[in-house]
Design an enzyme around this catalytic site. Structure first.
Site, mmCIF file in Angstrom:
data_model
loop_
_atom_site.group_PDB
_atom_site.id
_atom_site.type_symbol
_atom_site.label_atom_id
_atom_site.label_comp_id
_atom_site.label_asym_id
_atom_site.label_seq_id
_atom_site.Cartn_x
_atom_site.Cartn_y
_atom_site.Cartn_z
ATOM 1 C CG ASP A 80 -2.114 0.962 1.190
ATOM 2 O OD1 ASP A 80 -2.413 1.297 0.056
ATOM 3 O OD2 ASP A 80 -2.683 1.437 2.225
ATOM 4 C CG HIS A 81 -0.575 4.934 0.748
ATOM 5 N ND1 HIS A 81 -1.313 5.801 0.156
ATOM 6 C CD2 HIS A 81 -1.934 4.406 1.295
ATOM 7 C CE1 HIS A 81 -2.479 6.157 0.558
ATOM 8 N NE2 HIS A 81 -2.822 5.373 1.104
ATOM 9 C CD GLU A 136 -6.477 1.008 -4.554
ATOM 10 O OE1 GLU A 136 -7.475 0.282 -4.634
ATOM 11 O OE2 GLU A 136 -6.027 1.065 -3.396
#
Length: 497
Positions: A160-161, A272
């Site tokens: 993530d991120h 994403e």
């Protein structure tokens, strides 16, 4: 048979047979041990103490990376996979102990045949740095949880991120399959404050070579657009504004996506894109600009996290007008359906109970829920019941760290609104988890709490906190299951097979 061996204290859900060998987990005090039964050849590669049991080899070893790597070779359902556009939920875990509770919640809401694809290993680079956990530790902790609960229906793994090439390389090496690119630092604030002349200058200065484009060509592509029943006006000013705000975002995503492709090679993965951690919301025109430009450049993505209207603060429900949110979200969802059919991702999605039905209803199944810190709060809730004095010390420490730690989060809690520690009896400490300000104070100070040291250099809180949770795994799992059923149920009801 493993389950016939007395005194092993096996976790029943973990027991599985593969090619004649059996594997499982046993609980020994506060620890879990890996157990295997089979021939010497069948257990080749596993590490642990071996003994004879009825002509077979009984192995008892550590729940470590080496045994898990070998176990993944035998049990493909322990390897994360891509999820595609199925309705999905990410359940981040800052302590490495939450997956059993997450699995139970998922089973509770899908027992009637509903579909919801889970992501169990999920942690941002920022969270890894603050907790001192590596990408491999995050992956392995969640996978042992999957094994313990016997979850065999697949799961994704969200790195993530991600902001740098090094982030990608570290997470790819650990086996992650879902890569959330965070280009937030490339969002240009001048777009919201600049004069028309300043915006035009910034527009002409975009990295056109990287974007494989020109200012004139871009302006010629954007005109009034109708998506389903929604009209999205594009004039020159709107296009320039969108490009100035997000042009460098697209360029960074392109560079990250191409590097990811090189790193992953033939391994399946999905992307994403997240622009949620910014001050100003993503308009419908800006959303359309981002995805059209990414598509033009050959980027493929499975989900996008715009910055929605209202406030998505950590640890608390949505702050804003629900009718306005639904009207706005409906257009974003239509754009996602008509622009390739990708999911809208709800970041900082923990505890946003008021908007879950809206998102599920409007997205028509094309939605991803991302949670993280709420599992840590449930760990603290568990601690508050098990050792009130220790939890009280954590709360006092968190209050002292809050003004510093809040700097990198969108939160509005105020110390003077949170109950003072001395005002609460032990029996009242759990009420802090229902109080807005206290929840956020505890939420955003997780990193400081977990790395805090005493004067002798030993952990101030982490060892005892983790020890309590390991000694009382059912207490934590019960709290997590109860809490996550509320998160997941609205999305199962609207998910697509």
């Amino acid at each position: 048979m493993l389950n016939a061996i007395q005194d092993l204290s096996l976790l029943p859900a973990s027991i599985v047979e593969s090619d004649g060998a059996q594997f499982g987990l046993r609980r020994a005090g506060d620890d879990l041990h890996f157990v295997a039964l089979g021939s010497a050849d069948q257990l080749h590669g596993f590490v642990g103490e071996r003994s004879d049991h009825g002509g077979q080899t009984l192995l008892v070893g550590a729940t470590d990376a080496a045994n898990l790597a070998e176990l993944r070779k035998r049990l493909p359902w322990l390897r994360p996979s891509v999820l595609g556009t199925r309705t999905s939920a990410g359940m981040g875990d800052r302590l490495g102990l939450a997956t059993p509770g997450h699995v139970r919640a998922l089973r509770a809401v899908t027992h009637g045949g509903g579909k919801l694809a889970p992501i169990f290993p999920q942690q941002s680079i920022r969270e890894m740095a603050r907790t001192g956990r590596s990408a491999q530790i995050v992956m392995d902790d969640a996978t042992w949880g999957v094994f313990a609960e016997g979850w065999r229906d697949g799961f994704g793994a969200d790195a993530d991120h991600l902001k740098t090439f090094a982030d990608i390389e570290n997470c790819a090496a650990a086996g992650f399959t879902f890569f959330t690119i965070d280009p937030g630092e490339y969002v240009e604030p001048l777009a919201e404050t600049g004069s028309p002349t300043e915006l035009r200058t910034a527009f002409e200065a975009l990295p056109w070579d990287t974007l494989e484009d020109s200012s004139r060509a871009m302006l010629s592509r954007y005109t009034l657009t109708t998506i389903e029943n929604y009209v999205i006006p594009f004039d020159e000013a709107t296009t320039i504004h969108a490009a100035v705000k997000y042009g460098r975002v697209v360029a960074h995503v392109l560079n990250m996506a191409r590097h990811l492709k090189t790193v992953m090679g033939d391994r399946p993965y999905e992307i994403e894109v997240s622009v949620d951690e910014t001050e100003s919301p993503t308009t419908h025109a800006e959303h359309l600009y981002i995805v059209r430009e990414m598509a033009r450049l050959g980027i493929t993505w499975v989900s996008l996290a715009p910055r929605f209207i209202g406030r998505f603060e950590k640890g608390v429900d949505y702050i804003g007008d629900l009718a306005a949110f639904e009207a706005d979200f409906a257009v974003h969802a239509a754009i996602a359906r008509e622009s390739g059919g990708y999911k809208l991702s709800l970041h900082s999605g923990s505890d946003k109970f008021s908007i879950y039905p809206i998102a599920a209803r409007q997205a028509h199944g094309l939605v991803h829920l991302k949670t993280a810190g709420t599992s840590y709060l449930e760990a603290l809730r568990t601690i508050a019941a098990l050792d009130p004095a220790f939890f009280r010390a954590i709360y006092v420490f968190a209050r002292g760290r809050y003004e510093t730690d809040r700097a990198t989060y969108h939160v509005s809690a105020q110390l003077d609104r949170a109950p003072a520690p001395e005002s609460l009896a032990d029996a009242d400490l759990p009420t802090l988890f229902e109080q807005f300000d206290a929840r956020q104070i505890l939420h955003v100070t997780f990193g400081s709490t977990l790395i805090a040291k005493n004067a002798d250099g030993k952990p101030q809180f982490a060892d005892h906190l983790l020890g309590l949770l390991r000694a009382h795994p059912e207490d934590y799992a019960v709290n997590l299951e109860r809490h996550f059923v509320q998160h997941l149920a609205p999305f199962v009801q609207k998910s697509r097979a």
